[in-house]
Motif scaffolding. Structure first.
Motif, short mmCIF file in Angstrom:
data_model
loop_
_atom_site.label_atom_id
_atom_site.label_comp_id
_atom_site.label_asym_id
_atom_site.label_seq_id
_atom_site.Cartn_x
_atom_site.Cartn_y
_atom_site.Cartn_z
N ARG A 109 -2.40 -11.75 -11.77
CA ARG A 109 -3.36 -12.55 -10.97
C ARG A 109 -3.81 -13.77 -11.97
NH1 ARG A 109 -6.60 -9.91 -9.30
NH2 ARG A 109 -5.52 -7.92 -9.32
N LEU A 110 -4.54 -14.74 -11.22
CA LEU A 110 -4.88 -16.13 -11.93
C LEU A 110 -6.12 -15.72 -12.69
CD1 LEU A 110 -4.33 -18.46 -9.16
CD2 LEU A 110 -2.86 -18.53 -11.39
N LEU A 111 -6.37 -16.39 -13.80
CA LEU A 111 -7.71 -16.17 -14.55
C LEU A 111 -7.88 -17.69 -15.12
CD1 LEU A 111 -6.79 -13.51 -17.54
CD2 LEU A 111 -8.03 -13.15 -15.27
N ALA A 112 -9.38 -17.85 -14.91
CA ALA A 112 -10.06 -19.25 -15.09
C ALA A 112 -9.96 -19.49 -16.65
CB ALA A 112 -11.40 -19.18 -14.61
N PRO A 200 4.87 -15.92 -15.28
CA PRO A 200 3.79 -15.72 -16.18
C PRO A 200 3.58 -16.99 -17.10
CG PRO A 200 5.38 -13.81 -16.24
CD PRO A 200 5.94 -14.93 -15.23
N GLY A 201 2.40 -17.37 -17.20
CA GLY A 201 2.01 -18.71 -17.84
C GLY A 201 1.91 -19.77 -16.86
N SER A 202 2.13 -19.73 -15.58
CA SER A 202 2.24 -20.83 -14.74
C SER A 202 0.48 -21.09 -14.70
CB SER A 202 2.85 -20.23 -13.35
OG SER A 202 3.91 -20.21 -13.47
N PHE A 228 -6.43 -22.64 -13.92
CA PHE A 228 -6.20 -21.14 -13.67
C PHE A 228 -4.69 -20.80 -14.25
CE2 PHE A 228 -8.80 -23.26 -10.77
CZ PHE A 228 -10.16 -22.40 -10.66
N ARG A 229 -4.67 -19.90 -15.10
CA ARG A 229 -3.35 -19.52 -15.73
C ARG A 229 -3.11 -17.93 -15.20
NH1 ARG A 229 -0.40 -21.11 -20.06
NH2 ARG A 229 -2.35 -22.35 -20.79
#
Length: 242
Positions: A109-112, A200-202, A228-229
């Motif tokens: 998932r994306l994290l802020a 991953p890392g996008s 957001f990563r």
């Protein structure tokens, strides 16, 4: 001499009649009829071989095998071993793919990459537009924008990129009714749909804007963008920032 000739002819007729009766008797004993004329079966194929069937020539079959529905077939062990070595059925492969996809949805998932959003009223008075709230799900980023502009003809939206601003997309926000009477400014909401699979890392960058006759105003996290990563992590809880 004439009588001897007639006697000879009579003997020949009787002999032919006897051969015909014997032939018909053998035909009646045959279990099946020929499917094709014997002349066609006797034609030579490309390999120069001739094929003849006993019943097509009026002969009896050597043996007849009767099969019963209750009789279990005897399968050679070589055939069974080859069958067991075949790949698994297609539906098993599809089930495995669905399981992997579901596992990826539950862990990636994306994290802020910015602190929790606060002081919306102060920031909207300073910038005329600000990002007030974001919610991250498995497939999108939804947000709430606060705007300070009383003009009817205005455009509020979000600009975002998946490739570090090599290209970008603008998504227009829509107004929502205020739940409090003393609200400073107006509220708009938007949704940004993210790709289903990201490396991953996008990083996804975005900024919110206000465009009207009074000018063009931006909130881009003081020039740092709201980023957001993409991470791989356990759990399914969404991130909320207020």
């Amino acid at each position: 001499r004439e009588r001897e000739r007639e006697r000879e002819q009579l003997r020949n007729v009787l002999h032919d009649a006897s051969r015909l009766e014997s032939f018909l008797r053998d035909r009646r004993r045959a279990r099946s009829l020929p499917a094709y004329p014997a002349a066609l079966l006797e034609r030579q194929s490309g390999g120069g071989k001739r094929v003849k069937f006993a019943d097509s020539m009026g002969l009896t079959l050597e043996s007849v095998k009767h099969f019963s529905a209750l009789e279990e077939p005897q399968i050679p062990s070589k055939v069974l071993s080859r069958h067991r070595s075949f790949p698994p059925p297609q539906h098993d492969l599809l089930a495995d793919l669905r399981h992997r996809f579901q596992a990826g949805r539950d862990t990636d998932r994306l994290l802020a990459c910015f602190p929790e959003l606060r002081d919306a009223e102060r920031r909207v008075l300073q910038l005329r537009v600000c990002l007030e709230r974001v919610t991250i799900t498995q497939f999108d980023v939804s947000g709430q924008i606060r705007v300070l502009d009383g003009r009817e003809d205005k455009e509020v939206g979000v600009r975002y990129t998946f490739n570090d601003w090599l290209s970008h997309v603008d998504a227009q926000a829509v107004p929502v009714a205020a739940e409090q009477t003393d609200l400073v400014g107006e509220r708009f909401v938007f949704t940004v749909f993210t790709p289903p699979f990201m490396a991953p890392g996008s990083i996804v960058h975005l900024a919110v804007y206000l465009k009207s006759d009074g000018g063009e105003f931006w909130d881009n996290n003081e020039g740092q963008n709201y980023s957001f990563r993409y991470h791989s992590m356990p759990g399914t809880a969404a991130f909320h920032s207020t």
